[in-house]
Design a protein around this motif. Structure first.
Motif, short mmCIF file in Angstrom:
data_model
loop_
_atom_site.label_atom_id
_atom_site.label_comp_id
_atom_site.label_asym_id
_atom_site.label_seq_id
_atom_site.Cartn_x
_atom_site.Cartn_y
_atom_site.Cartn_z
N PHE B 35 0.83 -1.19 0.00
CA PHE B 35 0.00 0.00 0.00
C PHE B 35 0.87 1.25 0.00
CE2 PHE B 35 -3.94 -2.18 1.35
CZ PHE B 35 -3.42 -3.33 1.92
N ARG B 95 1.33 -5.61 4.05
CA ARG B 95 0.49 -6.50 4.83
C ARG B 95 0.86 -7.92 4.46
NH1 ARG B 95 -2.01 -10.21 2.44
NH2 ARG B 95 -2.99 -8.79 0.97
N GLY B 98 -2.90 -13.12 6.21
CA GLY B 98 -4.30 -12.78 6.39
C GLY B 98 -4.49 -11.53 7.21
N TYR B 99 -5.05 -11.65 8.37
CA TYR B 99 -5.36 -10.47 9.17
C TYR B 99 -4.22 -10.08 10.10
CZ TYR B 99 -10.25 -10.17 7.79
OH TYR B 99 -11.40 -9.99 7.10
N GLN B 100 -3.04 -10.14 9.59
CA GLN B 100 -1.91 -9.81 10.45
C GLN B 100 -1.55 -8.34 10.36
OE1 GLN B 100 1.30 -12.55 9.91
NE2 GLN B 100 0.01 -14.34 10.16
N LYS B 101 -0.47 -7.99 10.99
CA LYS B 101 -0.13 -6.58 11.10
C LYS B 101 0.32 -6.01 9.76
CE LYS B 101 4.57 -7.50 12.74
NZ LYS B 101 5.52 -7.24 13.84
N VAL B 102 0.17 -4.70 9.67
CA VAL B 102 0.62 -3.94 8.52
C VAL B 102 1.84 -3.14 8.95
CG1 VAL B 102 0.01 -2.14 6.86
CG2 VAL B 102 -1.71 -3.83 7.56
N THR B 103 2.93 -3.30 8.23
CA THR B 103 4.19 -2.64 8.58
C THR B 103 4.45 -1.48 7.63
OG1 THR B 103 5.08 -4.75 9.35
CG2 THR B 103 6.66 -3.00 8.91
N PHE B 104 4.85 -0.33 8.20
CA PHE B 104 5.09 0.87 7.41
C PHE B 104 6.58 1.17 7.28
CE2 PHE B 104 1.02 3.06 6.75
CZ PHE B 104 0.18 2.24 7.47
N GLY B 105 6.93 1.81 6.17
CA GLY B 105 8.27 2.36 6.03
C GLY B 105 8.38 3.68 6.78
#
Lengths: 112, 114
Positions: B35, B95, B98-105
């Motif tokens: 994303f 991501r 499945g419904y796991q965490k979303v990691t950002f830069g």
């Protein structure tokens, strides 16, 4: 209007004084999450919840608590805030794993 | 562990020019989603574009396109015909499963010059 609502937008408090940041979504999303944003570090996940009564730790859970008693609400609790928890906090929700996160407007917390 | 890297802390682009914001990721999971979000100075997070790991074509949304190179593990955002309103922080996120965490830069601050 579909939205994630966080309150308050701004909060200044003192070390050790318990506080709660509320988060509510009206989209019937099962997944909700809390992030903190700090300069140079991006957004880091604190906790997430996949459904009512189901929560799990993210990358930086220390010093925070959450609860998910209802599908729409996911409050973030700081039982004894410290200055290193001064940050911009975001609550987010999503419909399914291919969907983007819907973010609240953020809560800017200052702990002195 | 999954990781997202944005190597450009800040960038400048001339108005009406195209700009590419870099994002590389690291995961061994075959199923993932990528994303891009925009954060203007007002602070809200705005979703721009999504690419699934099994999608055959690069995603496009108006002036935004995602240059997805799976073998290189890169998911660069291309903004065509930059506008002054494009000045903002841009975050890449991943991501897993499945419904796991979303990691950002860590984000790239883009400034569009008139």
């Amino acid at each position: 209007e579909a939205q994630v609502t966080q309150n308050p937008r701004y909060l200044i408090t003192v070390t050790g004084k318990k506080l709660t940041v509320t988060c509510s979504q009206n989209m019937n999303h099962e997944y909700m999450s809390w992030y903190r944003q700090d300069p140079g570090l991006g957004l880091r996940q604190i906790y997430y919840s996949m459904n009512v009564e189901v929560t799990d730790k993210g990358d930086v859970p220390e010093g925070y608590k959450v609860s998910r008693k209802e599908k729409r609400n996911f409050p973030l609790i700081l039982e004894s805030p410290s200055p290193n928890q001064t940050s911009l906090y975001f609550c987010a929700s999503r419909a399914d794993y291919n969907s983007p996160l819907h973010f609240g407007n953020g809560t800017r917390l200052t702990v002195t | 562990a999954q990781k997202i890297t944005q190597t450009q802390p800040g960038m400048f682009v001339q108005e009406k020019e195209a700009v590419t914001l870099d994002c590389t990721y690291d995961t061994s999971d075959p199923s993932y989603g990528l994303f891009w979000y925009k954060q203007p100075s007002s602070g809200e997070m705005i979703f721009l574009i999504y690419q699934g790991s099994y999608d055959q074509q690069n995603a496009t949304e108006g002036r935004y396109s995602l240059n997805f190179q799976k073998a290189r593990k890169s998911a660069n955002l291309v903004i065509s015909a930059s506008q002054l309103g494009d000045s903002a922080m841009y975050f890449c996120a991943m991501r897993l499963g499945g419904y796991q965490k979303v990691t950002f830069g860590t984000g790239t601050k883009l400034q569009v010059i008139p």
